[in-house]
Design an enzyme around this catalytic site. Structure first.
Site, PDB file in Angstrom:
ATOM      1  N   ASN A  39      48.485  43.432   8.671  1.00  0.00           N
ATOM      2  CA  ASN A  39      48.842  42.179   8.018  1.00  0.00           C
ATOM      3  C   ASN A  39      49.491  42.407   6.663  1.00  0.00           C
ATOM      4  O   ASN A  39      49.144  43.318   5.928  1.00  0.00           O
ATOM      5  CB  ASN A  39      47.612  41.252   7.896  1.00  0.00           C
ATOM      6  CG  ASN A  39      46.942  41.342   6.543  1.00  0.00           C
ATOM      7  OD1 ASN A  39      47.349  40.700   5.585  1.00  0.00           O
ATOM      8  ND2 ASN A  39      45.917  42.182   6.444  1.00  0.00           N
TER       9      ASN A  39
ATOM     10  N   PHE B  53      48.379  36.970   0.165  1.00  0.00           N
ATOM     11  CA  PHE B  53      47.579  35.929  -0.507  1.00  0.00           C
ATOM     12  C   PHE B  53      48.169  34.532  -0.325  1.00  0.00           C
ATOM     13  O   PHE B  53      48.288  33.755  -1.283  1.00  0.00           O
ATOM     14  CB  PHE B  53      47.432  36.202  -2.011  1.00  0.00           C
ATOM     15  CG  PHE B  53      46.631  37.411  -2.373  1.00  0.00           C
ATOM     16  CD1 PHE B  53      45.893  38.107  -1.434  1.00  0.00           C
ATOM     17  CD2 PHE B  53      46.618  37.874  -3.689  1.00  0.00           C
ATOM     18  CE1 PHE B  53      45.154  39.226  -1.788  1.00  0.00           C
ATOM     19  CE2 PHE B  53      45.884  38.982  -4.056  1.00  0.00           C
ATOM     20  CZ  PHE B  53      45.155  39.664  -3.101  1.00  0.00           C
TER      21      PHE B  53
ATOM     22  N   SER C 294      44.330  44.670  -2.276  1.00  0.00           N
ATOM     23  CA  SER C 294      45.227  44.297  -1.180  1.00  0.00           C
ATOM     24  C   SER C 294      46.544  45.047  -1.346  1.00  0.00           C
ATOM     25  O   SER C 294      47.064  45.149  -2.460  1.00  0.00           O
ATOM     26  CB  SER C 294      45.485  42.791  -1.199  1.00  0.00           C
ATOM     27  OG  SER C 294      46.636  42.503  -0.439  1.00  0.00           O
TER      28      SER C 294
ATOM     29  N   ASN D 251      49.336  43.969  -0.272  1.00  0.00           N
ATOM     30  CA  ASN D 251      50.432  43.035  -0.020  1.00  0.00           C
ATOM     31  C   ASN D 251      50.920  42.249  -1.223  1.00  0.00           C
ATOM     32  O   ASN D 251      51.761  41.378  -1.093  1.00  0.00           O
ATOM     33  CB  ASN D 251      50.023  42.062   1.097  1.00  0.00           C
ATOM     34  CG  ASN D 251      49.660  42.820   2.362  1.00  0.00           C
ATOM     35  OD1 ASN D 251      50.349  43.758   2.735  1.00  0.00           O
ATOM     36  ND2 ASN D 251      48.557  42.434   2.993  1.00  0.00           N
ATOM     37  N   THR D 252      50.360  42.521  -2.383  1.00  0.00           N
ATOM     38  CA  THR D 252      50.859  41.921  -3.627  1.00  0.00           C
ATOM     39  C   THR D 252      51.370  43.071  -4.484  1.00  0.00           C
ATOM     40  O   THR D 252      50.583  43.953  -4.855  1.00  0.00           O
ATOM     41  CB  THR D 252      49.732  41.153  -4.366  1.00  0.00           C
ATOM     42  OG1 THR D 252      49.312  40.069  -3.537  1.00  0.00           O
ATOM     43  CG2 THR D 252      50.212  40.598  -5.695  1.00  0.00           C
TER      44      THR D 252
ATOM     45  N   ASN E 278      39.053  47.445   1.822  1.00  0.00           N
ATOM     46  CA  ASN E 278      40.150  46.581   2.244  1.00  0.00           C
ATOM     47  C   ASN E 278      40.950  47.307   3.336  1.00  0.00           C
ATOM     48  O   ASN E 278      40.496  48.326   3.849  1.00  0.00           O
ATOM     49  CB  ASN E 278      41.044  46.274   1.030  1.00  0.00           C
ATOM     50  CG  ASN E 278      41.656  44.885   1.116  1.00  0.00           C
ATOM     51  OD1 ASN E 278      42.205  44.512   2.149  1.00  0.00           O
ATOM     52  ND2 ASN E 278      41.562  44.122   0.051  1.00  0.00           N
TER      53      ASN E 278
ATOM     54  N   LYS F 257      36.142  44.891  -4.875  1.00  0.00           N
ATOM     55  CA  LYS F 257      36.525  45.329  -3.528  1.00  0.00           C
ATOM     56  C   LYS F 257      37.607  46.395  -3.650  1.00  0.00           C
ATOM     57  O   LYS F 257      38.608  46.185  -4.337  1.00  0.00           O
ATOM     58  CB  LYS F 257      37.047  44.141  -2.714  1.00  0.00           C
ATOM     59  CG  LYS F 257      37.409  44.515  -1.278  1.00  0.00           C
ATOM     60  CD  LYS F 257      37.622  43.274  -0.430  1.00  0.00           C
ATOM     61  CE  LYS F 257      37.983  43.635   0.992  1.00  0.00           C
ATOM     62  NZ  LYS F 257      38.162  42.453   1.846  1.00  0.00           N
TER      63      LYS F 257
END
Ligand SMILES: Cc1cc2nc3c(=O)[nH]c(=O)nc-3n(C[C@H](O)[C@H](O)[C@H](O)COP(=O)(O)O)c2cc1C
Length: 366
Positions: free
Chosen positions: A131, A135, A196, A198-199, A258, A229
């Site tokens: 994925n 966010f 994450s 993805n940022t 994560n 996390k």
């Protein structure tokens, strides 16, 4: 949904034959399938009665699984990982599936669309998801409003927070502090998400200066426990150093891990996002184990990443996890999975002669 579900009732046990549903669900784009699941999981709040049988059979509340932690009662140790209920629309539905707790978010201060679609992919053979959502969420005000309406909760709720994509790295701390102020006393614990993939630049915040400043400021604002996390992609030494420092600076616990950006784990990876599910299992466990060797007994540990069975959940618990979380497994194993894991845990605990889960937490650390 009933069209394709084969539901049979026996002594109030409702089982859903997910093997019949899954091929149809997997014909849909992953994000469309998720929206469909969300539509169903919104229902128990709106009309609880038809879902009571399902809740009664799927929510395992056996004394052996009960524990007091973070100032609340966890009836079972299996929670939903962040990212499934980003906007707090499914809190009741998630309990109906049998989860002992949930984590909403990641929530950012401002609403944001996330990355362009498609941004979620299945690796079916590998029982894994990739994925690159970024966010996507309705923003803090909307989520806060929804959480207020759900209060009081029947199971503990974590609030996972992150910075907006457009917030510059140097301003990132303000986003986290704003969110802590907004959600103070509106949940049972916070999670600082700086892991994450993805940022852009987010994982760069996994450094001493940021964590030190953030926890110092956050602890002055809230009495709610705050978890950090972490990503599974750093070396064990770096992860131990980072988490140890976070605990010294005031973190109440660590959530590991994560998703991973180790694309070698699947044969045909996309070149964006993070991998979760079965391919993450060993990597996530090994990092958790390394951290637990150092921090078990000094802080609260939550293990997440590729957990798909009672045996795997039990391995994490004996390694030092007070709680475990699941996300991808639900996609591949369906709505009976959480009940099966909790029933399996009851069996495993009894087989080892334990009378309560707390006796098994960290049993392999001694
Ligand atoms: C579609 C998807 C979205 C996710 N979104 C978030 C998120 O917003 N915040 C977060 O901390 N973790 C997020 N995660 C990571 C999960 O919470 C979890 O740490 C990871 O998927 C490993 O667990 P699993 O193998 O059981 O899925 C996401 C995972 C997936 C698959």
């Amino acid at each position: 949904m009933v069209i394709i579900t084969k539901i049979y009732t026996r002594q109030y046990t409702i089982m859903i034959n997910y093997n019949l549903i899954k091929p149809l669900l997997f014909k849909l784009e992953p994000e469309t399938a998720h929206h469909l699941a969300e539509c169903v999981l919104r229902l128990p709040k709106i009309c609880p009665d038809p879902f009571k049988y399902f809740l009664n059979s799927h929510f395992i509340d056996d004394e052996i699984l009960n524990q007091e932690l973070l100032g609340c009662t966890f009836l079972n140790p299996v929670g939903l990982g962040a990212g499934f209920d980003k906007n707090a629309t499914m809190i009741e539905g998630i309990r109906t599936l049998g989860f002992g707790f949930t984590e909403i978010g990641t929530v950012t201060p401002q609403p944001q669309d996330g990355n362009p679609k498609p941004r979620m992919f299945r690796h079916i053979e590998q029982e894994s998801i990739q994925n690159a959502m970024g966010f996507n969420n309705e923003g803090a005000y909307k989520v806060q409003e929804r959480i207020d309406k759900t209060f009081p909760y029947l199971t503990p709720i974590g609030i996972n927070i992150g910075k907006n994509k457009l917030t510059h790295e140097h301003e990132a701390i303000n986003d986290y502090i704003k969110l802590i102020r907004m959600f103070n006393n509106k949940g049972d614990y916070f999670v600082i998400n700086i892991s994450s993939p993805n940022t852009p630049g987010l994982r760069d915040l996994q450094n001493e200066e940021f964590i030190s400043e953030l926890f110092t400021k956050a602890k002055a604002i809230t009495k709610m426990p705050i978890f950090l996390k972490i990503a599974p992609d750093m070396s064990h030494e770096d992860a131990i150093a980072l988490t140890t420092m976070a605990v010294e600076k005031g973190a109440d616990g660590i959530i590991a891990t994560n998703t991973t950006i180790d694309y070698s784990l699947v044969p045909e990876p996309k070149d964006i996002g993070g991998l979760s599910g079965a391919v993450l299992q060993e990597k996530s466990f090994q990092l958790f184990e390394a951290i637990a060797k150092e921090l078990y007994g000094k802080t609260i540990l939550i293990s997440v990443g590729g957990i798909d069975s009672a045996d795997e959940a039990y391995r994490r618990i004996k390694a030092g996890a007070s709680l475990v979380q699941i996300l991808s497994g639900l996609v591949f194993h369906g709505p009976d999975m959480i009940m099966n894991i909790n029933k399996g845990l009851v069996r495993l605990l009894k087989a080892d002669g334990y009378t309560n889960i707390t006796q098994a937490i960290g049993a392999n650390r001694n």
